[in-house]
Design a protein around this motif. Structure first.
Motif, mmCIF file in Angstrom:
data_model
loop_
_atom_site.group_PDB
_atom_site.id
_atom_site.type_symbol
_atom_site.label_atom_id
_atom_site.label_comp_id
_atom_site.label_asym_id
_atom_site.label_seq_id
_atom_site.Cartn_x
_atom_site.Cartn_y
_atom_site.Cartn_z
ATOM 1 N N ALA A 1 -38.224 30.846 37.108
ATOM 2 C CA ALA A 1 -38.213 32.253 36.689
ATOM 3 C C ALA A 1 -37.308 32.453 35.475
ATOM 4 O O ALA A 1 -37.675 33.120 34.510
ATOM 5 N N LEU A 2 -36.157 31.830 35.535
ATOM 6 C CA LEU A 2 -35.197 31.961 34.443
ATOM 7 C C LEU A 2 -35.770 31.395 33.147
ATOM 8 O O LEU A 2 -35.657 31.981 32.076
ATOM 9 N N ASP A 3 -36.419 30.264 33.297
ATOM 10 C CA ASP A 3 -37.001 29.595 32.148
ATOM 11 C C ASP A 3 -38.105 30.454 31.528
ATOM 12 O O ASP A 3 -38.178 30.638 30.309
ATOM 13 N N GLN A 4 -38.953 31.017 32.391
ATOM 14 C CA GLN A 4 -40.045 31.846 31.874
ATOM 15 C C GLN A 4 -39.514 33.121 31.226
ATOM 16 O O GLN A 4 -40.041 33.602 30.232
ATOM 17 N N PHE A 5 -38.469 33.641 31.795
ATOM 18 C CA PHE A 5 -37.841 34.842 31.242
ATOM 19 C C PHE A 5 -37.267 34.532 29.857
ATOM 20 O O PHE A 5 -37.481 35.269 28.897
ATOM 21 N N LYS A 6 -36.579 33.406 29.762
ATOM 22 C CA LYS A 6 -35.992 33.016 28.470
ATOM 23 C C LYS A 6 -37.066 32.814 27.411
ATOM 24 O O LYS A 6 -36.866 33.107 26.251
ATOM 25 N N ARG A 7 -38.208 32.261 27.850
ATOM 26 C CA ARG A 7 -39.271 31.977 26.876
ATOM 27 C C ARG A 7 -40.170 33.181 26.610
ATOM 28 O O ARG A 7 -41.139 33.097 25.890
#
Ligand code: AMP
Length: 464
Positions: free
Chosen positions: A290-296
């Motif tokens: 989730a964090l990764d998708q949010f960052k991207r």
């Protein structure tokens, strides 16, 4: 050279300077300028610094430097520096930062935290580790299983010590301290200071250098804060309206409970807004994803609880929303500190239910020492001076009913006398959808021009 504010002038070794150049850092932040020489000198450090100030590099760089200087002499394979963090996310991020800064050095960093397999970590711990980043519970698990020893620790960092105490880690911390050599360098970082933290600092630190780069309110002052008065039952619709109309991207929404975070995440997703929830009950890989998708930018919104949000490291997060106000006013400062970082401009919007959040609001306004600007969104917000009996029924749908300003000045006995609420228009109209400052009306309390507050020239200090 000496007086220049550069990393080289702070005395850091060439491989570290190279890594900083690679990372694109040109100038040390204030905590780095003050903290790095203190840590290099070998003494204890007490630092008041929030996330976003560059605090991680302020301890990671000098630790790497010191370990590098003596690496050949003392190569046992056991960790020589221990960095304790309150959450898995923060542990993972600190570990990542240490690896980035230490990429040109033959030193190994490793993180142990809960939520992932103990076995995988114990296998990795068989290899030499120089810098160990850990959450307290999982670290103790590994120690009790004989997977690692703290007998060679030379430097201990307590990162976000206030949060560790809030989370009840004090006993674990003391147990961990008992397993380390008494003679070592101790660094304590905390965003806030209460008696508990001071007690811990007194027992842990010897003649510490004190660095205070972020007085509690600096971040708060840099963030464009506002609030909207809305019944709890109307918050979801208002949030969807705001995200869609104002085209907010990378929104971090704070929810008070894990369950509330899940529910809101589902509701926003159903409304066509890509959203995920981030909290302690989520599996570690779901949180990382989730964090990764949010960052991207693949997720528009992340709904998080306070603790989970501490680990989110996204540069200049543009927008923070308090779906509910926190019970502890200092958490408000932490929350909004997630935006407006490192001089970037950020916005924090709070959705406040006048029935049951006024106490928290008053406490927050006392802590930040300023009233938060009220924004009226016709058809959604209500007047905080009204009692619940005067409010339209919860299920009222028609805009004329939802527009709760008919009785806006009907309650002169309001507890909240500080807000110039009587200045609020009795029947604010919703602005045309394509108008600037869409959906926002003239806010109460401050006169800000009819075009909406986005056009305001108001900005606080933006240097870091
Ligand atoms: P921290 O307060 O440690 O969470 O750091 C906040 C963010 O600032 C991180 O994304 C760092 O990579 C970044 N950062 C730290 N120091 C510097 C610096 N001197 N110049 C630019 N960015 C930095």
């Amino acid at each position: 050279m000496q007086s220049e504010n550069t990393f080289a002038a702070l005395g850091l070794a060439e491989p570290l300077l190279r890594a900083l150049t690679d990372a694109g850092y040109t100038t040390p932040t204030p905590i780095q300028t003050k903290g790095i020489p203190a840590v290099l000198a070998g003494g204890d450090l007490l630092a008041a610094a929030q996330t976003g100030t560059g605090k991680t590099a302020s301890f990671a760089l000098p630790i790497l430097h010191r370990l590098m200087e003596t690496a050949q002499r003392t190569r046992t394979g056991r960790p020589r520096a221990l960095i304790l963090t309150p959450t898995r996310e923060l542990a993972a991020q600190v570990d990542e930062s240490v690896r980035t800064y230490g990429q040109h050095l033959p030193l190994r960093s490793f993180a142990v935290y809960g939520g992932v397999s103990v076995f995988g970590q114990s296998k990795a711990l068989r290899r030499p580790v120089d810098i160990l980043v850990a959450t307290p519970g999982r670290l103790l698990d590994h120690i009790s299983q004989g997977n690692l020893s703290l007998s060679d620790i030379e430097i201990l960092v307590l990162d976000e010590a206030d949060r560790m105490l809030d989370m009840g880690f004090i006993r674990d911390i003391r147990k961990i301290m008992d397993k380390m050599p008494a003679k070592r360098q101790n660094l304590l970082f905390s965003a806030t200071f209460n008696d508990d933290i001071r007690g811990l600092a007194n027992s842990l630190l010897t003649n510490p250098v004190s660095v205070d780069v972020a007085p509690r309110n600096t971040t708060a002052e840099r963030v464009d804060q506002s609030l909207m008065m809305v019944p709890q039952s109307g918050k979801r619709d208002l949030l969807i309206h705001l995200i869609q109309e104002q085209q907010w991207f990378q929104v971090l929404v704070f929810s008070r409970t894990k369950h509330g975070a899940d529910r809101l995440s589902e509701q926003l997703t159903r409304a066509g807004i890509p959203t995920a929830a981030l909290h302690g009950n989520k599996a570690q890989n779901a949180r990382t994803r989730a964090l990764d998708q949010f960052k991207r930018g693949k997720l528009q919104v992340l709904v998080a609880t306070d603790i989970a949000a501490r680990g989110i490291d996204v540069d200049s997060l543009p927008m923070v929303v308090n779906f509910e106000l926190p019970n502890v006013p200092e958490d408000y400062v932490h929350r909004i500190g997630r935006t407006g970082r490192a001089g970037a401009e950020g916005k924090a919007v709070s959705l406040v239910c006048p029935d049951n959040e006024m106490k928290q609001l008053r406490a927050i306004e006392r802590v930040i020492n300023a009233p938060i600007e009220r924004i009226v969104v016709a058809g959604f917000t209500v007047d905080e001076t009204r009692t619940s009996r005067q409010r339209p029924p919860r299920d009222a749908k028609a805009p004329s009913q939802r527009n709760g300003h008919r009785h806006g000045r009907a309650n002169p006995d309001s507890q909240n006398t500080r807000n110039a609420d009587s200045k609020r228009p009795a029947h604010p109209q919703r602005a045309p959808r394509d108008a600037q400052g869409q959906g926002r009306d003239k806010p109460a309390g401050r006169s800000l021009g009819a075009q909406g507050r986005d056009a305001r020239p108001r900005r606080f200090g933006n240097s870091d």
